[in-house]
Design an enzyme around this catalytic site. Structure first.
Site, short mmCIF file in Angstrom:
data_model
loop_
_atom_site.label_atom_id
_atom_site.label_comp_id
_atom_site.label_asym_id
_atom_site.label_seq_id
_atom_site.Cartn_x
_atom_site.Cartn_y
_atom_site.Cartn_z
N ASP A 1 0.82 -1.22 0.00
CA ASP A 1 0.00 0.00 0.00
C ASP A 1 0.85 1.26 0.00
O ASP A 1 0.43 2.30 0.48
CB ASP A 1 -0.94 0.00 1.21
CG ASP A 1 -0.20 -0.13 2.54
OD1 ASP A 1 1.03 -0.37 2.52
OD2 ASP A 1 -0.84 0.03 3.59
N ASP B 1 1.90 6.51 2.24
CA ASP B 1 1.11 5.34 2.60
C ASP B 1 -0.33 5.62 2.17
O ASP B 1 -0.92 6.61 2.59
CB ASP B 1 1.19 5.12 4.12
CG ASP B 1 0.34 3.96 4.59
OD1 ASP B 1 -0.79 3.79 4.09
OD2 ASP B 1 0.78 3.21 5.46
N LYS C 1 4.20 1.48 16.05
CA LYS C 1 3.09 2.29 16.56
C LYS C 1 3.28 2.70 18.02
O LYS C 1 2.57 2.23 18.92
CB LYS C 1 1.76 1.53 16.39
CG LYS C 1 1.59 0.87 15.04
CD LYS C 1 0.61 1.55 14.13
CE LYS C 1 0.82 1.17 12.68
NZ LYS C 1 0.59 -0.20 12.28
#
Ligand code: GDD
Ligand code: MG
Length: 360
Positions: A111, A223, A162
């Site tokens: 992606d 992204d 993250k």
């Protein structure tokens, strides 16, 4: 021969619930399914064999790309019964690889739109002798990504996927989703269960003393996780900001596919794409937007930074700014839809139903 694994599975595979029916890698960006750009860029960098690792809607990839020969590639498809995570997906296709134990295998998140110099990453990998090499890029807000601090030689010192707390934000360098793995490292990922390459494989490799090398490359990088990013990426492909050999036609202000019909006085700018069989009426103004196949934009509509799904209809004088209109949706005339609004597939919005500006 260089070979690559392309990761196109997991949960975020469709633009749904972002209102477009097609699985994300197959939504056209600059006129061709997004995945085509990644495949063509890999081919241009010398990759010949690609294994597509997917967990979802695999049946849409193979009929389109076949054995890959149209792109000068040999493509194989492997479908997970249950999503295995990024590391599990990589391990799951190991038997399809041709490389020897010490040879490099490229791996790409499916992606990402980027101008990365893929050969430079492979060269860095060879010259540093690393077990894994990672493309890193710098972003303003790294929280949605994997943070990758490096030492002065570029060697990776930690991998923090993250980050949750401010203390964890130790760098603005993030994992850009392109790696070179030494083949034998792939074979050592545990088989038959979900594995996250970001949360498990990279931290485990680091704690066992393996050599992970980062290559910061500040070329174009995006992204495409949100529809807004998707629209931006498509426009940047058309404008030539994001380099891809798969853009059909010359780069410029607009890309109109041959079977589309655009009124002579309609104005298309900012990398707008008008898909196959789409119709744009008189006086319409469309900037930085993607109009998918068969959509109809009626006269006088003003569309900016928006995605109009396949077969959707935008009524006369309707204004769209930062909107996503699902496949087949009908937006009546004289509406005004703004910033982040998403109209579900096949929904009908009557004329004059939504406005933001005053009634004057
Ligand atoms: N086959 C398969 N199976 N592919 C998967 C699976 C799975 O179970 N899970 C995810 N993928 C694919 C996705 O389709 C995507 O192309 C890629 O792996 C990364 O997954 P995302 O779900 O998009 O992850 P992310 O965007 O939150 O984070 C990843 O990308 C960031 C860069 O955009 C991580 O790699 C981060 O570290 C990185 O910074
Ligand atoms: Mg992603």
């Amino acid at each position: 021969m260089t070979e690559a694994i392309l990761l196109v599975g997991g949960k975020g595979t469709r633009l749904r619930p972002l209102t477009v029916n097609t699985p994300k890698p197959m939504v056209p960006a600059a006129g061709v399914p997004f995945l085509t750009h990644q495949l063509a860029r890999a081919r241009a960098a010398g990759v010949e064999h690609i294994v597509l690792a997917t967990s979802y809607l695999a049946e849409v990839f193979e009929p389109h790309f076949g054995d890959g020969s149209d792109l000068g590639l040999s493509i194989e498809y492997v479908t997970e019964e249950e999503p295995l995570g990024t590391g599990g997906a990589i391990r799951n296709v190991a038997s399809r690889l041709h490389s020897g134990p010490d040879e490099p295998v490229l791996i790409f998140n499916g992606d990402i739109l980027t101008g990365l110099d893929i050969r430079a990453l492979v060269d860095t990998h060879a010259s540093s002798g690393a077990d894994v090499s990672l493309h890193l890029t710098r972003v303003e807000d790294p929280r949605a990504f994997g943070l990758v601090p490096t030492d002065e030689t570029g060697r990776v010192t930690a991998f923090l996927e993250k980050p949750q707390t401010p203390e964890e934000i130790v760098t603005d360098q993030i994992n850009a989703g392109a790696y070179v793995f030494r083949r034998s490292v792939i074979d050592r990922i545990p088989a038959g269960r979900p594995v996250s390459v970001e949360r498990e494989t990279f931290p485990d490799l680091l704690s066992s003393g393996a050599h992970l090398q980062g290559m910061v490359d500040s070329t174009y990088w995006l992204d495409l996780g949100t529809p807004q990013a998707f629209v931006r990426g498509s426009a940047d492909l058309v404008l030539g900001r994001a380099p891809s050999p798969a853009v059909p036609g010359r780069c410029g202000d607009r890309l109109v596919l041959p079977s589309a019909r655009v009124a002579p006085d309609a104005k298309l700018t900012g990398g707008t794409v008008v898909g196959a069989d789409a119709v744009v009426g008189e006086g319409a103004r469309i900037a930085g937007s993607t109009i998918l196949a068969g959509a109809v934009v009626e006269p006088g509509a003003v569309i900016t930074d928006s995605l109009v799904g396949a077969g959707a209809r935008i009524g006369a004088r309707t204004v769209l700014t930062g909107a996503v209109i699902g496949d087949g949706a009908q937006v009546g005339p004289d509406n005004e839809l703004r910033d982040g609004i998403r109209i579900w597939c096949d929904t009908t919005l009557p004329a004059n139903a939504v406005r933001f500006s005053s009634d004057q």
